[in-house]
Design a protein around this motif. Structure first.
Motif, mmCIF file in Angstrom:
data_model
loop_
_atom_site.group_PDB
_atom_site.id
_atom_site.type_symbol
_atom_site.label_atom_id
_atom_site.label_comp_id
_atom_site.label_asym_id
_atom_site.label_seq_id
_atom_site.Cartn_x
_atom_site.Cartn_y
_atom_site.Cartn_z
ATOM 1 N N PHE A 15 0.762 -4.662 -8.827
ATOM 2 C CA PHE A 15 0.229 -3.396 -8.263
ATOM 3 C C PHE A 15 -1.111 -4.106 -7.894
ATOM 4 O O PHE A 15 -1.584 -3.696 -6.605
ATOM 5 C CB PHE A 15 -0.219 -2.400 -9.189
ATOM 6 N N PRO A 16 -2.030 -4.866 -8.277
ATOM 7 C CA PRO A 16 -3.097 -5.242 -7.926
ATOM 8 C C PRO A 16 -2.955 -6.110 -6.629
ATOM 9 O O PRO A 16 -4.019 -6.397 -5.601
ATOM 10 C CB PRO A 16 -3.779 -6.406 -8.907
ATOM 11 N N GLU A 17 -1.843 -7.127 -6.409
ATOM 12 C CA GLU A 17 -1.750 -7.629 -4.968
ATOM 13 C C GLU A 17 -1.126 -6.753 -4.132
ATOM 14 O O GLU A 17 -0.920 -7.208 -2.847
ATOM 15 C CB GLU A 17 -0.878 -8.623 -5.284
ATOM 16 N N LYS A 21 -5.112 -2.720 -3.708
ATOM 17 C CA LYS A 21 -6.275 -3.517 -2.936
ATOM 18 C C LYS A 21 -6.586 -2.221 -1.752
ATOM 19 O O LYS A 21 -7.778 -2.518 -1.354
ATOM 20 C CB LYS A 21 -6.035 -4.729 -2.331
ATOM 21 N N TYR A 22 -5.641 -1.500 -1.253
ATOM 22 C CA TYR A 22 -5.948 -0.432 -0.284
ATOM 23 C C TYR A 22 -6.680 0.691 -0.965
ATOM 24 O O TYR A 22 -7.625 1.410 -0.505
ATOM 25 C CB TYR A 22 -4.675 0.163 0.395
ATOM 26 N N ILE A 23 -6.116 1.011 -2.110
ATOM 27 C CA ILE A 23 -6.664 2.195 -3.053
ATOM 28 C C ILE A 23 -8.100 1.682 -3.526
ATOM 29 O O ILE A 23 -9.116 2.721 -3.461
ATOM 30 C CB ILE A 23 -5.845 2.548 -4.298
ATOM 31 N N ASN A 24 -8.466 0.726 -3.803
ATOM 32 C CA ASN A 24 -9.739 0.467 -4.395
ATOM 33 C C ASN A 24 -10.721 0.138 -3.019
ATOM 34 O O ASN A 24 -11.895 -0.206 -3.393
ATOM 35 C CB ASN A 24 -9.816 -0.852 -5.409
ATOM 36 N N GLY A 25 -10.194 0.145 -2.026
ATOM 37 C CA GLY A 25 -10.934 -0.266 -0.647
ATOM 38 C C GLY A 25 -11.207 -1.746 -0.602
ATOM 39 O O GLY A 25 -12.015 -1.850 0.544
ATOM 40 N N THR A 26 -10.597 -2.386 -1.079
ATOM 41 C CA THR A 26 -10.837 -3.959 -0.844
ATOM 42 C C THR A 26 -10.351 -4.209 0.371
ATOM 43 O O THR A 26 -10.923 -5.013 1.279
ATOM 44 C CB THR A 26 -10.074 -4.861 -2.035
ATOM 45 N N GLU A 27 -9.217 -3.696 1.118
ATOM 46 C CA GLU A 27 -8.646 -3.709 2.313
ATOM 47 C C GLU A 27 -8.401 -2.481 2.602
ATOM 48 O O GLU A 27 -8.069 -1.552 2.004
ATOM 49 C CB GLU A 27 -7.297 -4.591 2.182
#
Length: 127
Positions: A15-17, A21-27
């Motif tokens: 999930f983190p990879e 990353k989209y959900i938390n706004g990183t990408e």
């Protein structure tokens, strides 16, 4: 959900990879398909803010964060099946157990739009 758990979208990637990353706004989700998968994962991980924020502004009047969160939490998300996709559409089946633990399938043909480098869910037709 532990960090080693696979993504809700069924990618076989942690999930983190994957969608987190989209959900938390990183990408930003790079495609309509990636956004759709991340939105399914947001339902599975109860991320109503992400679902609200990735709904096109013209459509938000039809939804509330409270209703989105309720729908996300009352159901148990089982599996996502992508039927077909184009640049701005995705047909999918979302499998889930409803609040009475009855198997359900949500079959939708969704439309997306890209604005200022971000993808947004516009609407869907149920199949």
């Amino acid at each position: 959900m532990s960090n080693a758990a696979l993504c809700f979208c069924g990618s076989a990637i942690p999930f983190p990879e994957c969608c987190q990353k989209y959900i938390n706004g990183t990408e930003k989700a790079p495609t309509a398909l990636a956004l759709m998968k991340s939105r399914y994962s947001a339902y599975g991980s109860h991320q109503a803010d992400y679902l609200w924020n990735t709904t096109h502004g013209s459509q938000r009047k039809y939804y509330s964060k409270a209703d989105i969160l309720h729908w996300a939490t009352v159901n148990q998300w089982q599996k996502l099946e992508i039927i077909a996709s184009t640049e701005n559409t995705v047909e999918f089946k979302a499998y889930f157990l409803d609040e009475n633990k009855i198997n359900q399938i949500h079959h939708e043909f969704s439309t997306f739009v890209q604005q200022n480098g971000s993808w947004f869910y516009v609407d869907g037709k149920f199949k």
